[in-house]
Design a protein around this motif. Structure first.
Motif, mmCIF file in Angstrom:
data_model
loop_
_atom_site.group_PDB
_atom_site.id
_atom_site.type_symbol
_atom_site.label_atom_id
_atom_site.label_comp_id
_atom_site.label_asym_id
_atom_site.label_seq_id
_atom_site.Cartn_x
_atom_site.Cartn_y
_atom_site.Cartn_z
ATOM 1 N N GLU A 147 0.818 -1.205 0.000
ATOM 2 C CA GLU A 147 0.000 0.000 0.000
ATOM 3 C C GLU A 147 0.858 1.263 0.000
ATOM 4 N N TRP A 148 1.887 1.273 0.827
ATOM 5 C CA TRP A 148 2.709 2.482 0.964
ATOM 6 C C TRP A 148 3.798 2.579 -0.089
ATOM 7 N N SER A 149 4.416 1.467 -0.445
ATOM 8 C CA SER A 149 5.507 1.533 -1.421
ATOM 9 C C SER A 149 4.978 1.782 -2.833
ATOM 10 N N GLU A 150 3.856 1.174 -3.185
ATOM 11 C CA GLU A 150 3.285 1.400 -4.518
ATOM 12 C C GLU A 150 2.806 2.835 -4.662
ATOM 13 N N SER A 151 2.195 3.361 -3.628
ATOM 14 C CA SER A 151 1.748 4.750 -3.658
ATOM 15 C C SER A 151 2.945 5.684 -3.820
ATOM 16 N N ARG A 152 4.025 5.415 -3.103
ATOM 17 C CA ARG A 152 5.227 6.260 -3.204
ATOM 18 C C ARG A 152 5.832 6.185 -4.603
ATOM 19 N N ARG A 153 5.853 4.988 -5.179
ATOM 20 C CA ARG A 153 6.406 4.818 -6.527
ATOM 21 C C ARG A 153 5.620 5.645 -7.545
ATOM 22 N N ILE A 154 4.292 5.589 -7.463
ATOM 23 C CA ILE A 154 3.447 6.311 -8.419
ATOM 24 C C ILE A 154 3.600 7.820 -8.257
ATOM 25 N N LEU A 155 3.589 8.291 -7.017
ATOM 26 C CA LEU A 155 3.727 9.730 -6.783
ATOM 27 C C LEU A 155 5.103 10.234 -7.200
ATOM 28 N N ALA A 156 6.139 9.431 -7.029
ATOM 29 C CA ALA A 156 7.485 9.835 -7.455
ATOM 30 C C ALA A 156 7.543 10.027 -8.969
ATOM 31 N N LEU A 157 6.860 9.178 -9.712
ATOM 32 C CA LEU A 157 6.818 9.322 -11.167
ATOM 33 C C LEU A 157 6.111 10.615 -11.575
ATOM 34 N N ILE A 158 5.073 10.976 -10.845
ATOM 35 C CA ILE A 158 4.301 12.182 -11.169
ATOM 36 C C ILE A 158 5.054 13.445 -10.769
ATOM 37 N N LEU A 159 5.658 13.435 -9.594
ATOM 38 C CA LEU A 159 6.265 14.637 -9.023
ATOM 39 C C LEU A 159 7.713 14.853 -9.465
ATOM 40 N N GLY A 160 8.365 13.779 -9.886
ATOM 41 C CA GLY A 160 9.782 13.873 -10.189
ATOM 42 C C GLY A 160 10.648 13.742 -8.948
ATOM 43 N N GLU A 161 10.043 13.475 -7.822
ATOM 44 C CA GLU A 161 10.743 13.219 -6.564
ATOM 45 C C GLU A 161 9.825 12.420 -5.660
ATOM 46 N N ALA A 162 10.412 11.623 -4.790
ATOM 47 C CA ALA A 162 9.604 10.763 -3.929
ATOM 48 C C ALA A 162 8.996 11.566 -2.786
ATOM 49 N N PRO A 163 7.719 11.347 -2.485
ATOM 50 C CA PRO A 163 7.104 12.020 -1.330
ATOM 51 C C PRO A 163 7.679 11.475 -0.032
ATOM 52 N N PHE A 164 7.622 12.301 1.024
ATOM 53 C CA PHE A 164 8.189 11.848 2.296
ATOM 54 C C PHE A 164 7.160 11.762 3.415
ATOM 55 N N SER A 165 5.887 12.046 3.115
ATOM 56 C CA SER A 165 4.894 11.982 4.191
ATOM 57 C C SER A 165 3.662 11.212 3.752
ATOM 58 N N ALA A 178 2.957 2.145 11.089
ATOM 59 C CA ALA A 178 4.108 3.057 11.122
ATOM 60 C C ALA A 178 5.371 2.363 10.617
ATOM 61 N N GLN A 179 5.574 1.134 11.003
ATOM 62 C CA GLN A 179 6.763 0.405 10.568
ATOM 63 C C GLN A 179 6.765 0.201 9.053
ATOM 64 N N ALA A 180 5.602 -0.113 8.479
ATOM 65 C CA ALA A 180 5.516 -0.291 7.026
ATOM 66 C C ALA A 180 5.749 1.029 6.301
ATOM 67 N N VAL A 181 5.228 2.120 6.858
ATOM 68 C CA VAL A 181 5.442 3.444 6.272
ATOM 69 C C VAL A 181 6.935 3.770 6.253
ATOM 70 N N HIS A 182 7.613 3.550 7.364
ATOM 71 C CA HIS A 182 9.048 3.837 7.442
ATOM 72 C C HIS A 182 9.832 2.934 6.497
ATOM 73 N N ALA A 183 9.481 1.657 6.433
ATOM 74 C CA ALA A 183 10.174 0.718 5.555
ATOM 75 C C ALA A 183 9.999 1.089 4.086
ATOM 76 N N SER A 184 8.931 1.812 3.763
ATOM 77 C CA SER A 184 8.678 2.228 2.384
ATOM 78 C C SER A 184 9.407 3.512 2.011
ATOM 79 N N GLY A 185 10.103 4.116 2.979
ATOM 80 C CA GLY A 185 10.943 5.266 2.668
ATOM 81 C C GLY A 185 10.427 6.617 3.108
ATOM 82 N N TYR A 186 9.321 6.654 3.836
ATOM 83 C CA TYR A 186 8.769 7.924 4.311
ATOM 84 C C TYR A 186 9.382 8.300 5.660
ATOM 85 N N SER A 187 9.244 9.584 6.018
ATOM 86 C CA SER A 187 9.784 10.043 7.299
ATOM 87 C C SER A 187 8.752 10.745 8.183
#
Length: 265
Positions: A147-165, A178-187
Protein backbone atom coordinates in the motif's frame (compact mmCIF):
# COMPACT_ATOMS: atom_id res chain seq x y z
CA UNK A 1 7.46 20.31 19.65
CA UNK A 2 3.74 20.87 19.10
CA UNK A 3 1.74 21.74 15.99
CA UNK A 4 -1.98 22.16 15.33
CA UNK A 5 -2.90 20.05 12.30
CA UNK A 6 -6.41 20.35 10.88
CA UNK A 7 -7.85 17.46 8.87
CA UNK A 8 -10.07 18.51 5.97
CA UNK A 9 -11.35 16.51 3.01
CA UNK A 10 -13.36 17.79 0.02
CA UNK A 11 -14.75 21.28 -0.59
CA UNK A 12 -17.89 21.27 -2.76
CA UNK A 13 -20.33 23.82 -4.14
CA UNK A 14 -24.12 23.89 -3.98
CA UNK A 15 -24.44 20.56 -2.22
CA UNK A 16 -22.78 18.68 -5.10
CA UNK A 17 -21.34 16.06 -2.75
CA UNK A 18 -20.69 13.52 -5.50
CA UNK A 19 -18.47 15.94 -7.45
CA UNK A 20 -15.34 15.21 -5.42
CA UNK A 21 -13.89 12.30 -3.50
CA UNK A 22 -15.44 9.12 -2.20
CA UNK A 23 -19.18 8.48 -2.22
CA UNK A 24 -21.39 7.57 0.71
CA UNK A 25 -22.88 9.14 3.80
CA UNK A 26 -19.69 8.61 5.83
CA UNK A 27 -17.48 10.39 3.27
CA UNK A 28 -20.11 13.09 2.72
CA UNK A 29 -20.07 14.00 6.41
CA UNK A 30 -16.56 15.41 5.90
CA UNK A 31 -17.33 17.46 2.76
CA UNK A 32 -17.57 21.20 3.36
CA UNK A 33 -19.57 23.61 1.28
CA UNK A 34 -17.29 26.14 -0.43
CA UNK A 35 -18.88 29.11 1.33
CA UNK A 36 -18.38 27.41 4.71
CA UNK A 37 -14.77 26.62 3.85
CA UNK A 38 -14.12 30.28 2.97
CA UNK A 39 -15.57 31.25 6.34
CA UNK A 40 -13.26 28.72 8.01
CA UNK A 41 -10.23 30.23 6.30
CA UNK A 42 -11.29 33.75 7.26
CA UNK A 43 -11.62 32.80 10.94
CA UNK A 44 -8.41 30.77 10.96
CA UNK A 45 -6.56 33.69 9.40
CA UNK A 46 -7.63 35.96 12.26
CA UNK A 47 -5.71 33.89 14.80
CA UNK A 48 -3.09 31.99 12.77
CA UNK A 49 -2.24 34.05 9.68
CA UNK A 50 1.49 34.01 10.47
CA UNK A 51 1.55 30.39 11.68
CA UNK A 52 0.37 28.51 8.56
CA UNK A 53 3.26 26.21 7.63
CA UNK A 54 4.25 23.14 5.64
CA UNK A 55 5.85 20.12 7.26
CA UNK A 56 9.52 19.29 6.70
CA UNK A 57 11.29 15.96 6.27
CA UNK A 58 11.91 15.56 10.01
CA UNK A 59 8.54 16.80 11.22
CA UNK A 60 9.82 20.37 11.60
CA UNK A 61 8.39 23.53 10.06
CA UNK A 62 10.34 26.33 8.40
CA UNK A 63 10.66 29.01 9.47
CA UNK A 64 10.31 27.55 12.93
CA UNK A 65 7.39 28.78 15.01
CA UNK A 66 5.73 27.63 18.21
CA UNK A 67 2.37 25.95 17.58
CA UNK A 68 2.42 26.04 13.76
CA UNK A 69 -0.91 25.41 11.98
CA UNK A 70 -0.88 22.75 9.27
CA UNK A 71 -3.82 22.45 6.85
CA UNK A 72 -4.18 18.89 5.54
CA UNK A 73 -6.64 17.47 2.98
CA UNK A 74 -7.22 13.73 2.58
CA UNK A 75 -8.33 11.53 -0.34
CA UNK A 76 -7.16 13.53 -3.39
CA UNK A 77 -10.66 14.47 -4.53
CA UNK A 78 -11.00 16.73 -7.58
CA UNK A 79 -11.86 19.73 -5.39
CA UNK A 80 -8.31 19.74 -4.00
CA UNK A 81 -7.25 21.72 -7.08
CA UNK A 82 -10.23 24.03 -7.41
CA UNK A 83 -11.57 25.51 -5.31
CA UNK A 84 -9.42 24.37 -2.37
CA UNK A 85 -5.86 25.12 -3.47
CA UNK A 86 -6.94 28.32 -5.20
CA UNK A 87 -8.57 29.62 -2.03
CA UNK A 88 -5.45 28.85 -0.02
CA UNK A 89 -3.21 30.53 -2.56
CA UNK A 90 -5.35 33.67 -2.53
CA UNK A 91 -4.32 34.03 1.13
CA UNK A 92 -0.67 33.21 0.46
CA UNK A 93 -1.04 29.79 2.11
CA UNK A 94 -0.20 26.28 1.01
CA UNK A 95 -1.74 22.98 2.07
CA UNK A 96 -0.88 19.31 2.45
CA UNK A 97 -2.77 17.10 -0.04
CA UNK A 98 -2.82 13.34 0.52
CA UNK A 99 -3.51 11.20 -2.53
CA UNK A 100 -5.10 7.76 -2.92
CA UNK A 101 -2.99 6.74 -5.91
CA UNK A 102 -5.31 4.00 -7.20
CA UNK A 103 -7.95 6.70 -7.75
CA UNK A 104 -5.78 9.14 -9.74
CA UNK A 105 -7.60 10.17 -12.92
CA UNK A 106 -10.90 8.55 -11.95
CA UNK A 107 -14.12 10.62 -11.91
CA UNK A 108 -14.20 12.84 -8.84
CA UNK A 109 -10.46 12.57 -8.20
CA UNK A 110 -7.37 14.54 -9.21
CA UNK A 111 -5.51 13.72 -12.41
CA UNK A 112 -1.75 13.21 -12.53
CA UNK A 113 -1.40 16.61 -14.24
CA UNK A 114 -3.36 18.35 -11.47
CA UNK A 115 -1.24 16.68 -8.80
CA UNK A 116 1.97 17.76 -10.54
CA UNK A 117 0.71 21.33 -10.83
CA UNK A 118 -0.25 21.46 -7.15
CA UNK A 119 3.30 20.40 -6.35
CA UNK A 120 4.75 23.02 -8.69
CA UNK A 121 2.59 25.70 -7.03
CA UNK A 122 4.20 24.94 -3.69
CA UNK A 123 1.69 22.61 -2.06
CA UNK A 124 2.82 19.51 -0.20
CA UNK A 125 1.87 16.19 -1.83
CA UNK A 126 1.88 12.96 0.16
CA UNK A 127 0.41 9.47 0.17
CA UNK A 128 -2.96 8.45 1.56
CA UNK A 129 -2.16 4.80 0.66
CA UNK A 130 -2.63 3.15 -2.70
CA UNK A 131 -6.19 1.78 -2.42
CA UNK A 132 -7.57 3.31 0.81
CA UNK A 133 -8.37 0.01 2.60
CA UNK A 134 -11.29 0.26 5.06
CA UNK A 135 -9.09 -1.05 7.93
CA UNK A 136 -5.48 -0.68 6.83
CA UNK A 137 -4.13 -1.74 10.22
CA UNK A 138 -5.58 -5.25 9.68
CA UNK A 139 -3.67 -5.95 6.46
CA UNK A 140 -0.94 -8.55 6.39
CA UNK A 141 2.66 -7.37 6.32
CA UNK A 142 3.14 -7.78 2.56
CA UNK A 143 -0.13 -6.03 1.69
CA UNK A 144 0.60 -3.23 4.13
CA UNK A 145 4.03 -2.63 2.65
CA UNK A 146 2.55 -2.69 -0.87
CA UNK A 147 0.00 0.00 0.00
CA UNK A 148 2.71 2.48 0.96
CA UNK A 149 5.51 1.53 -1.42
CA UNK A 150 3.28 1.40 -4.52
CA UNK A 151 1.75 4.75 -3.66
CA UNK A 152 5.23 6.26 -3.20
CA UNK A 153 6.41 4.82 -6.53
CA UNK A 154 3.45 6.31 -8.42
CA UNK A 155 3.73 9.73 -6.78
CA UNK A 156 7.49 9.83 -7.46
CA UNK A 157 6.82 9.32 -11.17
CA UNK A 158 4.30 12.18 -11.17
CA UNK A 159 6.27 14.64 -9.02
CA UNK A 160 9.78 13.87 -10.19
CA UNK A 161 10.74 13.22 -6.56
CA UNK A 162 9.60 10.76 -3.93
CA UNK A 163 7.10 12.02 -1.33
CA UNK A 164 8.19 11.85 2.30
CA UNK A 165 4.89 11.98 4.19
CA UNK A 166 1.69 9.98 4.51
CA UNK A 167 -1.69 10.24 6.15
CA UNK A 168 -3.34 7.07 7.40
CA UNK A 169 -6.80 6.36 5.93
CA UNK A 170 -9.78 5.96 8.23
CA UNK A 171 -7.84 6.68 11.39
CA UNK A 172 -6.72 3.02 11.59
CA UNK A 173 -3.21 3.68 12.81
CA UNK A 174 -0.99 1.14 14.57
CA UNK A 175 2.69 0.60 15.17
CA UNK A 176 2.70 -1.96 12.34
CA UNK A 177 1.34 0.70 10.02
CA UNK A 178 4.11 3.06 11.12
CA UNK A 179 6.76 0.40 10.57
CA UNK A 180 5.52 -0.29 7.03
CA UNK A 181 5.44 3.44 6.27
CA UNK A 182 9.05 3.84 7.44
CA UNK A 183 10.17 0.72 5.55
CA UNK A 184 8.68 2.23 2.38
CA UNK A 185 10.94 5.27 2.67
CA UNK A 186 8.77 7.92 4.31
CA UNK A 187 9.78 10.04 7.30
CA UNK A 188 6.52 11.76 8.40
CA UNK A 189 3.15 10.23 9.26
CA UNK A 190 -0.14 11.99 10.01
CA UNK A 191 -2.83 10.00 11.76
CA UNK A 192 -6.25 11.10 13.00
CA UNK A 193 -5.55 11.22 16.73
CA UNK A 194 -6.54 14.66 18.06
CA UNK A 195 -3.26 15.81 19.59
CA UNK A 196 -0.75 18.58 18.96
CA UNK A 197 2.25 16.53 20.05
CA UNK A 198 4.86 15.39 17.55
CA UNK A 199 6.11 11.94 18.53
CA UNK A 200 8.89 9.70 17.21
CA UNK A 201 7.63 6.22 16.40
CA UNK A 202 9.39 3.52 14.37
CA UNK A 203 11.75 6.03 12.78
CA UNK A 204 8.96 8.47 11.86
CA UNK A 205 7.75 11.85 13.03
CA UNK A 206 4.11 11.11 13.93
CA UNK A 207 1.59 13.96 14.07
CA UNK A 208 -2.05 13.86 15.09
CA UNK A 209 -4.83 15.97 13.55
CA UNK A 210 -8.07 17.62 14.60
CA UNK A 211 -10.93 16.58 12.32
CA UNK A 212 -13.11 19.07 10.48
CA UNK A 213 -16.54 17.81 9.44
CA UNK A 214 -19.39 19.22 7.41
CA UNK A 215 -21.09 20.52 10.56
CA UNK A 216 -17.93 22.08 12.05
CA UNK A 217 -18.58 25.81 12.42
CA UNK A 218 -16.08 28.50 11.40
CA UNK A 219 -15.81 29.52 15.06
CA UNK A 220 -14.95 25.94 16.04
CA UNK A 221 -12.26 25.78 13.33
CA UNK A 222 -10.86 29.08 14.61
CA UNK A 223 -10.78 27.78 18.19
CA UNK A 224 -8.86 24.69 17.09
CA UNK A 225 -6.37 26.78 15.12
CA UNK A 226 -5.93 29.05 18.13
CA UNK A 227 -5.15 26.01 20.25
CA UNK A 228 -8.07 26.50 22.62
CA UNK A 229 -8.22 23.76 25.23
CA UNK A 230 -11.97 23.01 25.19
CA UNK A 231 -12.50 22.00 21.53
CA UNK A 232 -9.27 20.00 21.47
CA UNK A 233 -10.13 18.21 24.71
CA UNK A 234 -13.60 17.28 23.43
CA UNK A 235 -12.15 15.69 20.30
CA UNK A 236 -9.57 13.83 22.38
CA UNK A 237 -12.27 12.56 24.75
CA UNK A 238 -14.41 11.25 21.88
CA UNK A 239 -11.41 9.70 20.16
CA UNK A 240 -10.28 7.81 23.23
CA UNK A 241 -13.84 6.65 23.95
CA UNK A 242 -14.07 5.14 20.45
CA UNK A 243 -10.66 3.48 20.49
CA UNK A 244 -11.69 0.22 22.23
CA UNK A 245 -14.85 0.01 20.11
CA UNK A 246 -12.84 0.29 16.89
CA UNK A 247 -10.32 -2.27 18.10
CA UNK A 248 -12.79 -4.82 19.42
CA UNK A 249 -15.60 -4.22 16.93
CA UNK A 250 -13.66 -5.07 13.80
CA UNK A 251 -15.78 -4.92 10.69
CA UNK A 252 -18.88 -4.65 12.86
CA UNK A 253 -17.65 -1.19 13.87
CA UNK A 254 -17.47 -0.12 10.21
CA UNK A 255 -20.98 -1.43 9.53
CA UNK A 256 -22.32 0.37 12.61
CA UNK A 257 -20.55 3.61 11.59
CA UNK A 258 -22.01 3.46 8.07
CA UNK A 259 -25.47 2.76 9.50
CA UNK A 260 -25.21 5.80 11.77
CA UNK A 261 -24.18 8.10 8.92
CA UNK A 262 -26.85 6.70 6.62
CA UNK A 263 -29.50 7.39 9.32
CA UNK A 264 -28.16 10.90 9.72
CA UNK A 265 -28.27 11.53 5.97
Amino acid sequence: MRHISLLYHDVVSGGALASSGFAGADADSYKLDEAAFCAHLDRIGMVAEARIRLIGHSGEVEPATERAVLLTFDDGGASADEPTAGLLEARGWRGHFYIVTERIGQPGFLSATQIRRLHERGHHIGSHSHSHPPRISELGDAALLHEWSESRRILALILGEAPFSVSVPGGFYSRRVAQAVHASGYSVLFNSEPTSRVRRVAGLAVLGRYSIKRNTTPDAAQALARGSFGPRARQALMWNAKKPLKKLGGRAWLHFRRWVFARGA
